[in-house]
Enzyme design. Structure first.
Site, PDB file in Angstrom:
ATOM      1  N   ALA A  59       0.801  -1.217   0.000  1.00 55.35           N
ATOM      2  CA  ALA A  59       0.000   0.000   0.000  1.00 55.35           C
ATOM      3  C   ALA A  59       0.842   1.280   0.000  1.00 55.35           C
ATOM      4  O   ALA A  59       0.417   2.308  -0.526  1.00 55.35           O
ATOM      5  CB  ALA A  59      -0.945  -0.008   1.193  1.00 55.35           C
ATOM      6  N   CYS A 108     -22.624 -17.155  -7.341  1.00 52.37           N
ATOM      7  CA  CYS A 108     -22.443 -17.925  -8.588  1.00 52.37           C
ATOM      8  C   CYS A 108     -21.171 -17.534  -9.334  1.00 52.37           C
ATOM      9  O   CYS A 108     -20.861 -18.122 -10.370  1.00 52.37           O
ATOM     10  CB  CYS A 108     -23.662 -17.763  -9.492  1.00 52.37           C
ATOM     11  SG  CYS A 108     -23.758 -16.138 -10.302  1.00 52.37           S
ATOM     12  N   CYS A 155     -20.384 -11.877  -8.482  1.00 54.52           N
ATOM     13  CA  CYS A 155     -21.359 -12.388  -7.511  1.00 54.52           C
ATOM     14  C   CYS A 155     -20.630 -13.353  -6.573  1.00 54.52           C
ATOM     15  O   CYS A 155     -19.873 -14.214  -7.032  1.00 54.52           O
ATOM     16  CB  CYS A 155     -22.488 -13.127  -8.241  1.00 54.52           C
ATOM     17  SG  CYS A 155     -23.593 -14.002  -7.101  1.00 54.52           S
ATOM     18  N   ARG A 199      -1.958   1.135   7.585  1.00 51.23           N
ATOM     19  CA  ARG A 199      -1.355   1.182   8.916  1.00 51.23           C
ATOM     20  C   ARG A 199      -0.718   2.503   9.308  1.00 51.23           C
ATOM     21  O   ARG A 199      -0.516   2.753  10.482  1.00 51.23           O
ATOM     22  CB  ARG A 199      -0.338   0.051   9.069  1.00 51.23           C
ATOM     23  CG  ARG A 199      -1.058  -1.274   9.271  1.00 51.23           C
ATOM     24  CD  ARG A 199      -0.127  -2.450   9.337  1.00 51.23           C
ATOM     25  NE  ARG A 199      -0.898  -3.680   9.488  1.00 51.23           N
ATOM     26  CZ  ARG A 199      -1.561  -4.265   8.503  1.00 51.23           C
ATOM     27  NH1 ARG A 199      -1.563  -3.738   7.303  1.00 51.23           N
ATOM     28  NH2 ARG A 199      -2.245  -5.369   8.717  1.00 51.23           N
ATOM     29  N   CYS A 213     -28.939 -14.485  -9.842  1.00 52.74           N
ATOM     30  CA  CYS A 213     -29.100 -15.716  -9.031  1.00 52.74           C
ATOM     31  C   CYS A 213     -29.552 -15.377  -7.613  1.00 52.74           C
ATOM     32  O   CYS A 213     -29.802 -16.281  -6.807  1.00 52.74           O
ATOM     33  CB  CYS A 213     -27.793 -16.510  -8.993  1.00 52.74           C
ATOM     34  SG  CYS A 213     -26.577 -15.867  -7.818  1.00 52.74           S
ATOM     35  N   HIS A 227      -3.590  -9.801  -4.265  1.00 50.66           N
ATOM     36  CA  HIS A 227      -4.818  -9.606  -3.481  1.00 50.66           C
ATOM     37  C   HIS A 227      -6.001  -9.195  -4.350  1.00 50.66           C
ATOM     38  O   HIS A 227      -6.978  -8.637  -3.843  1.00 50.66           O
ATOM     39  CB  HIS A 227      -4.575  -8.573  -2.370  1.00 50.66           C
ATOM     40  CG  HIS A 227      -3.676  -9.070  -1.280  1.00 50.66           C
ATOM     41  ND1 HIS A 227      -3.134  -8.252  -0.309  1.00 50.66           N
ATOM     42  CD2 HIS A 227      -3.222 -10.314  -0.997  1.00 50.66           C
ATOM     43  CE1 HIS A 227      -2.383  -8.981   0.514  1.00 50.66           C
ATOM     44  NE2 HIS A 227      -2.409 -10.229   0.110  1.00 50.66           N
TER      45      HIS A 227
HETATM   46  P1  NAD Z   1       0.286  -1.419   5.114  1.00 47.93           P
HETATM   47  O1  NAD Z   1      -0.655  -0.273   5.204  1.00 47.93           O
HETATM   48  O2  NAD Z   1       0.246  -2.438   6.169  1.00 47.93           O
HETATM   49  O3  NAD Z   1       1.791  -0.871   5.083  1.00 47.93           O
HETATM   50  C1  NAD Z   1       2.176   0.162   4.221  1.00 47.93           C
HETATM   51  C2  NAD Z   1       3.612   0.515   4.533  1.00 47.93           C
HETATM   52  O4  NAD Z   1       4.026   1.473   3.576  1.00 47.93           O
HETATM   53  C3  NAD Z   1       3.788   1.133   5.917  1.00 47.93           C
HETATM   54  O5  NAD Z   1       4.880   0.518   6.576  1.00 47.93           O
HETATM   55  C4  NAD Z   1       4.080   2.608   5.619  1.00 47.93           C
HETATM   56  O6  NAD Z   1       4.961   3.187   6.533  1.00 47.93           O
HETATM   57  C5  NAD Z   1       4.709   2.501   4.245  1.00 47.93           C
HETATM   58  N1  NAD Z   1       4.547   3.713   3.422  1.00 47.93           N
HETATM   59  C6  NAD Z   1       3.515   4.578   3.383  1.00 47.93           C
HETATM   60  N2  NAD Z   1       3.717   5.522   2.462  1.00 47.93           N
HETATM   61  C7  NAD Z   1       4.937   5.258   1.902  1.00 47.93           C
HETATM   62  C8  NAD Z   1       5.697   5.878   0.889  1.00 47.93           C
HETATM   63  N3  NAD Z   1       5.294   7.004   0.265  1.00 47.93           N
HETATM   64  N4  NAD Z   1       6.888   5.314   0.541  1.00 47.93           N
HETATM   65  C9  NAD Z   1       7.329   4.211   1.164  1.00 47.93           C
HETATM   66  N5  NAD Z   1       6.655   3.590   2.156  1.00 47.93           N
HETATM   67  C10 NAD Z   1       5.459   4.091   2.509  1.00 47.93           C
HETATM   68  O7  NAD Z   1       0.101  -2.061   3.669  1.00 47.93           O
HETATM   69  P2  NAD Z   1       0.444  -3.517   3.123  1.00 47.93           P
HETATM   70  O8  NAD Z   1       1.679  -4.026   3.769  1.00 47.93           O
HETATM   71  O9  NAD Z   1       0.366  -3.430   1.649  1.00 47.93           O
HETATM   72  O10 NAD Z   1      -0.732  -4.448   3.645  1.00 47.93           O
HETATM   73  C11 NAD Z   1      -2.034  -3.977   3.794  1.00 47.93           C
HETATM   74  C12 NAD Z   1      -3.124  -4.681   3.026  1.00 47.93           C
HETATM   75  O11 NAD Z   1      -4.016  -3.675   2.615  1.00 47.93           O
HETATM   76  C13 NAD Z   1      -2.753  -5.382   1.774  1.00 47.93           C
HETATM   77  O12 NAD Z   1      -3.461  -6.574   1.781  1.00 47.93           O
HETATM   78  C14 NAD Z   1      -3.282  -4.525   0.623  1.00 47.93           C
HETATM   79  O13 NAD Z   1      -3.933  -5.336  -0.327  1.00 47.93           O
HETATM   80  C15 NAD Z   1      -4.311  -3.651   1.250  1.00 47.93           C
HETATM   81  N6  NAD Z   1      -4.320  -2.227   0.810  1.00 47.93           N
HETATM   82  C16 NAD Z   1      -4.177  -1.899  -0.510  1.00 47.93           C
HETATM   83  C17 NAD Z   1      -4.205  -0.563  -0.900  1.00 47.93           C
HETATM   84  C18 NAD Z   1      -4.046  -0.226  -2.369  1.00 47.93           C
HETATM   85  O14 NAD Z   1      -4.394  -1.032  -3.219  1.00 47.93           O
HETATM   86  N7  NAD Z   1      -3.508   0.943  -2.694  1.00 47.93           N
HETATM   87  C19 NAD Z   1      -4.370   0.444   0.043  1.00 47.93           C
HETATM   88  C20 NAD Z   1      -4.537   0.076   1.394  1.00 47.93           C
HETATM   89  C21 NAD Z   1      -4.483  -1.271   1.753  1.00 47.93           C
END
Ligand code: NAD
Length: 239
Positions: free
Chosen positions: A22, A127, A124, A34, A144, A116
């Site tokens: 993320a 189905c 759906c 996070r 469905c 992910h």
């Molecule tokens: P996470 O939120 O747990 O961790 C993100 C990490 O990226 C953190 O440690 C943070 O400090 C760091 N971070 C934030 N901005 C940054 C930047 N500009 N440069 C470098 N580092 C940076 O995310 P995760 O580990 O991917 O896991 C979370 C789950 O949430 C995953 O399953 C994901 O699919 C989902 N998610 C996806 C999205 C998206 O698609 N953009 C957004 C939020 C969450």
């Protein structure tokens, strides 16, 4: 670790894997889960992005995903996504992501293992028939009678076998793995960096002590992904 050394590792590597989370997308304006700035800090995704919430708390589940889909409006890839897409073209790098936003593809990456899934398409839940995104937003049901859901992997579900298998195979033969913008808290993706015999680089805003202790990174670069990727890319061009 200086960018010149990382650029040298990239130049020497025959098989490169880039694994993003993320934090790769926050500079495009999509909050992560996070960080304290993360939009979801008042909602624990572990309670909403789950098979239980989908089955038993559909209204909350639906609100959560509608907000996440709406948050993609007008969002575009940033320079970091473009550099990664370029490395795929010029260095045959394999890209795997935990992100569900498809920004790597929008930046021009041809092939991405969406570990992910994605929130840009829906189906759906009963189905499995594909449906229009707008139908999900308007809370329509399938013909469905089943409820619609995004094509994401919910907590409690298996990862798509094809994406997982090709990522594992790529990691196992990689001589360089670049892990970007992930807290490495989500299983099983957080196991992937331990599966390589190659060098492993961690690029993240910070590296928590327990993360540093759990992995054997050859380099840890703390800062914004976009800035660091630009620094490395500039060092590559000086070569
Ligand atoms: P996470 O939120 O747990 O961790 C993100 C990490 O990226 C953190 O440690 C943070 O400090 C760091 N971070 C934030 N901005 C940054 C930047 N500009 N440069 C470098 N580092 C940076 O995310 P995760 O580990 O991917 O896991 C979370 C789950 O949430 C995953 O399953 C994901 O699919 C989902 N998610 C996806 C999205 C998206 O698609 N953009 C957004 C939020 C969450």
């Amino acid at each position: 670790m200086d960018y010149t050394t990382i650029a040298q590792w990239l130049n020497e590597a025959r098989n490169i894997v880039i694994l993003t989370g993320a934090g790769m997308s926050t500079e495009s304006g999509i909050p992560d889960f996070r960080s304290t700035e993360g939009r979801w800090r008042n909602i624990d995704p572990l309670t909403v992005a789950t098979t239980d919430a989908y089955a038993m708390n559909y209204d909350v589940f639906h609100d959560f995903y509608c907000a996440r889909i709406a948050a993609l409006d007008g969002v575009t890839p940033h320079i970091g996504h473009e550099i990664i897409a370029k490395w795929q073209r010029t260095r045959q790098a394999f890209i795997a992501t935990q992100n569900v936003d498809r920004l790597h593809q929008l930046a021009g990456a041809a092939q991405v293992a969406d570990l992910h899934g994605t929130i840009r398409t829906v189906r759906c839940g009963r189905c499995e028939q594909e449906a229009a995104l707008q139908a999900f937003i308007e809370k329509e049901t399938c013909t469905c009678g089943g409820t619609l859901r995004p094509n994401v992997v919910l907590f409690g579900e298996r990862l798509p076998a094809g994406a997982w298998d090709t990522t594992m195979q790529s990691i196992q033969k990689a001589d360089l793995v670049v892990v970007i913008g992930t807290s490495l808290r989500v299983y099983p993706v957080n196991q992937l960096p331990t599966m390589t015999n190659g060098k492993c680089i961690y690029i993240n805003l910070q590296c928590e002590d327990d993360v540093a202790a759990s992995y054997t990174f050859d380099a840890i670069l703390t800062g914004k992904a976009g800035d660091i990727l630009q620094g490395i890319d500039q060092a590559l061009q000086l070569k």
